[in-house]
Every structure is written in C-alpha cells, then in structure tokens.
Design an enzyme around this catalytic site. Structure first.
Site, mmCIF file in Angstrom:
data_model
loop_
_atom_site.group_PDB
_atom_site.id
_atom_site.type_symbol
_atom_site.label_atom_id
_atom_site.label_comp_id
_atom_site.label_asym_id
_atom_site.label_seq_id
_atom_site.Cartn_x
_atom_site.Cartn_y
_atom_site.Cartn_z
ATOM 1 N N ARG A 62 0.730 -1.725 -0.128
ATOM 2 C CA ARG A 62 -0.122 0.288 0.462
ATOM 3 C C ARG A 62 0.972 1.437 -0.088
ATOM 4 O O ARG A 62 0.292 1.823 -0.540
ATOM 5 C CB ARG A 62 -1.162 0.301 1.182
ATOM 6 C CG ARG A 62 -1.511 1.216 1.301
ATOM 7 C CD ARG A 62 -3.173 1.373 2.377
ATOM 8 N NE ARG A 62 -3.015 0.204 3.349
ATOM 9 C CZ ARG A 62 -2.022 0.507 4.853
ATOM 10 N NH1 ARG A 62 -1.504 1.920 4.667
ATOM 11 N NH2 ARG A 62 -1.781 -0.107 5.893
ATOM 12 N N TYR A 115 -16.775 15.726 -15.792
ATOM 13 C CA TYR A 115 -17.272 15.033 -15.730
ATOM 14 C C TYR A 115 -18.390 14.652 -14.604
ATOM 15 O O TYR A 115 -18.773 15.145 -13.139
ATOM 16 C CB TYR A 115 -16.259 13.892 -15.349
ATOM 17 C CG TYR A 115 -15.999 12.901 -14.671
ATOM 18 C CD1 TYR A 115 -17.357 12.189 -15.567
ATOM 19 C CD2 TYR A 115 -16.001 11.855 -13.793
ATOM 20 C CE1 TYR A 115 -17.857 10.632 -15.072
ATOM 21 C CE2 TYR A 115 -16.222 10.172 -12.920
ATOM 22 C CZ TYR A 115 -17.275 9.760 -14.099
ATOM 23 O OH TYR A 115 -17.591 8.606 -14.096
ATOM 24 N N ASP A 187 -8.044 18.495 -14.671
ATOM 25 C CA ASP A 187 -8.679 17.576 -14.566
ATOM 26 C C ASP A 187 -7.927 17.569 -16.311
ATOM 27 O O ASP A 187 -8.289 17.958 -17.059
ATOM 28 C CB ASP A 187 -9.567 17.290 -14.688
ATOM 29 C CG ASP A 187 -9.513 15.792 -14.830
ATOM 30 O OD1 ASP A 187 -9.509 15.148 -15.361
ATOM 31 O OD2 ASP A 187 -10.656 15.245 -14.616
ATOM 32 N N LYS A 212 -9.296 6.564 -19.377
ATOM 33 C CA LYS A 212 -9.416 6.902 -20.608
ATOM 34 C C LYS A 212 -8.331 6.944 -21.542
ATOM 35 O O LYS A 212 -7.064 5.604 -21.894
ATOM 36 C CB LYS A 212 -9.897 8.490 -20.403
ATOM 37 C CG LYS A 212 -10.384 8.717 -19.113
ATOM 38 C CD LYS A 212 -11.935 7.784 -19.900
ATOM 39 C CE LYS A 212 -12.998 7.847 -18.858
ATOM 40 N NZ LYS A 212 -12.818 8.024 -17.035
HETATM 41 C C1 LIG Z 1 -12.671 13.946 -16.915
HETATM 42 C C2 LIG Z 1 -12.879 12.957 -16.418
HETATM 43 N N1 LIG Z 1 -12.564 13.046 -15.157
HETATM 44 C C3 LIG Z 1 -12.051 11.943 -14.114
HETATM 45 C C4 LIG Z 1 -13.208 11.135 -14.391
HETATM 46 C C5 LIG Z 1 -12.855 10.125 -13.092
HETATM 47 O O1 LIG Z 1 -12.429 8.798 -13.682
HETATM 48 P P1 LIG Z 1 -12.841 6.885 -13.136
HETATM 49 O O2 LIG Z 1 -14.496 6.941 -13.894
HETATM 50 O O3 LIG Z 1 -11.411 6.178 -12.855
HETATM 51 O O4 LIG Z 1 -13.021 7.239 -11.698
HETATM 52 C C6 LIG Z 1 -13.957 10.632 -15.215
HETATM 53 C C7 LIG Z 1 -14.255 9.781 -15.652
HETATM 54 O O5 LIG Z 1 -15.139 9.601 -16.691
HETATM 55 C C8 LIG Z 1 -13.455 11.787 -16.457
HETATM 56 O O6 LIG Z 1 -13.970 11.485 -17.482
#
Ligand SMILES: Cc1ncc(COP(=O)(O)O)c(C=O)c1O
Length: 392
Positions: A62, A115, A187, A212
């Site tokens: 961890r 998101y 992000d 992604k």
């Molecule tokens: C722009 C963006 N940020 C964060 C996330 C969250 O990521 P995760 O699904 O890996 O938890 C997503 C998920 O679709 C996303 O599209």
C-alpha cells in the site's frame, strides 16, 4: 534505491522528448534479471534483512510497490512534475487530493461543465464535511473571478471539458488562482500530457482518469495526481498511503504499457476526430458540433495555443431532441454504445441518460439532444460511414 528516490527521478528524463519519456521514464530494466519491461510485482510484503532493514526501500505494497513506482515515475516525467501518484480510479485520486487540500469552512470553485462523477464528489460527499463550492464558467475569467472568495482554496478546471468540450485558458486561470492564494487543479484526462501540459502553464496539480487515454485500451480503471511541488507531493503521498486507494501492481503495469503508445495514439485520435467533426458540420441532421478543432468553436484559439492537437472527443446535437439523439446512439454499429472514452475503439453515448445522469437538475445539466463520441483509431472512412448510417 528506495521507492521515494525512484519517484523523484523525473529530472533524469527532463531533456528527452515526450515520446522517449513515455517509453523510458520509470521503465528501467529489472536489476535482478535484466527484463526490459518492469515486472508485475504481485506482492503485498517484503522480506526485511533484520528489523527495519529494507531491501530497496519497499516494506508493504500500500505504501509503495515497485511496479506502481515505475508508473508513478513515468507519470511525473510525462507531466513535467516532480511527483506522480497512482490510484485505483480517477475518483479515488480526486478524493485523496480534496481531503489533502481542504478542511471544513474552505471554499472551492468548480466548472459548470465537468465529468458527472466529479460534480457528485463535490455535491454529495465533500460538501457534507462543510466545504462549500461555487459553480463558474471557467472559460470566462470574469465568471471565475466572481466565484472566488476569501475562503477559496481550490479552483478546479477541466479542459477540454466533459461533455461540452469547453476550453479554459489554463495560464490565465492560474493567475487568478495565484492572486486568490488558491491552488489550481486541472483535470487533464481529455487531452493527456501529450497534447497539453498544465503544470508548465501554472497549474499546481494535474488529475487523470488513467482509465481513458493513458491506459488507452478500455481494459483498466485507474487514476493519478501529478505535482511539481515536492512538499505538496509529500503530503499527497502521505494521504495516499493513509487513505489506501492505491493502484494495484497489475493495473499499474497495464497503464504503463498503454502509455508507451500514447503519442502515436493521440495523433491518430486527433486526426480521425478532425475528419469526423468536419463531416458532422455538413450533416443536415446535426444542429451543432462541439469540437475545439473547429475554427468557429469559442475556445479554438486558446486550444490552439495550449494544446498540440485537439484530441479525440466530439459532442454534437441532433435535430429531433432527446429521442433522436438516443436513436443515433442505438443505431451506430462500429461506434460501440458505452460509457468511458479514450480507448483505441470508438464509443458513442448519450450523456444525459448515461455518463451525466448524476448532474440532472443541477447547474451542470447537459442538453437532452447531445451525443458524445470518443473517436478511436480505426480507419476514418469506416467511422464516417457508420455515423452517416446512424444519423439516417
Ligand atoms: C474527465 C474525467 N475525470 C475524471 C473521471 C473519473 O475517473 P474514473 O472513472 O477513473 O474514476 C472521468 C471518468 O469518466 C472523466 O471523464
């Protein structure tokens, strides 16, 4: 060499080009066998040479694991940071970041397009501990300034944004954040570090859903934080271990493998998306195309300034409202109907009923006639034919 030392080594790669770093940073040959690719250290604990005598600095997985360390060093090198940290998902990374940076009474500025899960984390989880948030149009500096108050500790930006493909001027918002004494979080999931480097533009922390483009093959869920601030990096690493939502060895390994082809994939995603966006602008059933590569996109100039290319994500609105948009999604064949994005295969979805259902009724609600595409790296002519067929 300890896990900590490895994670701070990104300077070693700073003179190299992106494509070279993607393949080599963190990917040192295994010292025991010479294996060219870091092994999957599928292990929880490590034999000690006497109490406290750690070989290589590893104690418990961890806290640190060699395969995760390889990925974390690679992430730091790709974003031009000093510290990379890998988590079990993008939301786990966001959760760790927010609980490191914020205490009750603090205030956060969040974007009006993001998101849905990020919004849910703020609205349903973080707010309950007494952290307030204001929603701003981060593509409009006046809106960001108006949302900031003397308790603002974080300004959160997603650019390009999910699902409306809005563009925020990272360097300009970094100035606003500095003046306010707040941290700027970007992000970078939609762009990837190949297309956009937020730390170099003044961001304090970069967030990724590794699920992604970084993983790139729709076969893993993961998240990351990267910062150039070593003190903040230490605090985040402390919380990563204290909270425990780390990326496992196999997931770290598969993301590291995906990243090696990130540059070539992103070039092809961008090229294919450019062709799909052009076709959609000509289609009689399409009322609006949202893609930063189009010259009439309101963020086109800023995107051209801060991105290397415009990426693989497109949203568009169709004549006939929600039912027509759902029909297009259902009729597509080569574009697979599914959530997520950033894989080599093309995906189509209806944000209102799928990825963004959780923002219904909020300031982030998305138009009902919206369709989102994650344009893959298949042959572009095949993709165009499939979409024409789906649009009818
Ligand atoms: C722009 C963006 N940020 C964060 C996330 C969250 O990521 P995760 O699904 O890996 O938890 C997503 C998920 O679709 C996303 O599209």
């Amino acid at each position: 060499m300890t896990g900590t030392t490895l994670r701070l080594m990104s300077d070693q790669h700073s003179h190299q080009s992106f494509e070279t770093r993607a393949i080599h940073a963190g990917n040192t040959a295994d010292p025991l066998t010479g294996a060219v690719v870091p092994p999957i250290y599928q292990v929880s604990t490590y034999k000690q040479d006497g109490v406290g005598g750690l070989r290589g600095g590893y104690e418990y997985s961890r806290s640190a694991n060699p395969t995760r360390t390889a990925l974390e060093e690679n992430l730091a090198a790709l974003e031009g940071g000093r510290r990379g940290l890998a988590f079990a998902s993008g939301l786990a990374a966001e959760d760790c970041l927010l609980r490191t940076l914020l205490v009750p009474g603090d205030h956060v500025v969040i974007p009006n397009d993001a998101y849905g899960g990020t919004f849910r984390l703020f609205a349903k989880v973080v707010q309950r501990w007494g952290v307030e948030f204001s929603v701003a149009d981060t593509s409009d500096l006046a809106s960001v300034r108006a949302a900031v108050n003397d308790r603002t500790k974080v300004i959160w930006v997603e650019t390009p944004s999910n699902p409306l493909l809005g563009i925020t001027d990272i360097a300009a918002v970094a100035d606003v954040a500095r003046t306010a004494g707040a941290k700027l979080v970007v992000d970078n999931t939609f762009a990837s570090p190949y297309l956009q480097q937020p730390l170099a533009l003044g961001a304090d922390v970069v967030v990724h859903s590794l699920t992604k483009y970084m993983g790139g093959h729709s076969d893993v869920v993961g998240g990351a934080l990267v910062t150039a601030d070593e003190t903040l990096g230490e605090e985040l690493a402390y919380h990563q271990n204290a909270m425990g939502a780390v990326a496992g060895p196999f997931d770290s390994w598969i993301v590291l493998r995906g990243i090696k082809t990130l540059a070539v994939r992103m070039d092809r995603h961008s090229e294919n998306a450019g062709r799909v966006a052009e076709m959609l602008t000509q289609h009689p059933k399409v009322t609006q195309v949202l893609y930063p590569g189009l010259e009439d996109h309101p963020g086109h100039e800023i995107a051209a300034k801060q991105m290397k290319a415009f990426g693989g994500m497109i949203s568009f609105r169709v004549q006939g409202g929600e039912e027509a948009a759902v029909e297009v999604c259902n009729r597509a064949k080569l574009f697979t109907l599914g959530e997520s994005l950033g894989g080599v295969e093309s995906l189509i979805e209806h944000p209102g009923r799928m990825t963004h259902a959780s923002v219904a009724g909020s300031a982030l609600e998305v138009p009902a006639d919206l369709v989102r595409l994650s344009v893959g790296i298949e042959n572009a002519d095949d993709l165009l034919a499939d979409l024409r067929e789906a649009l009818g």
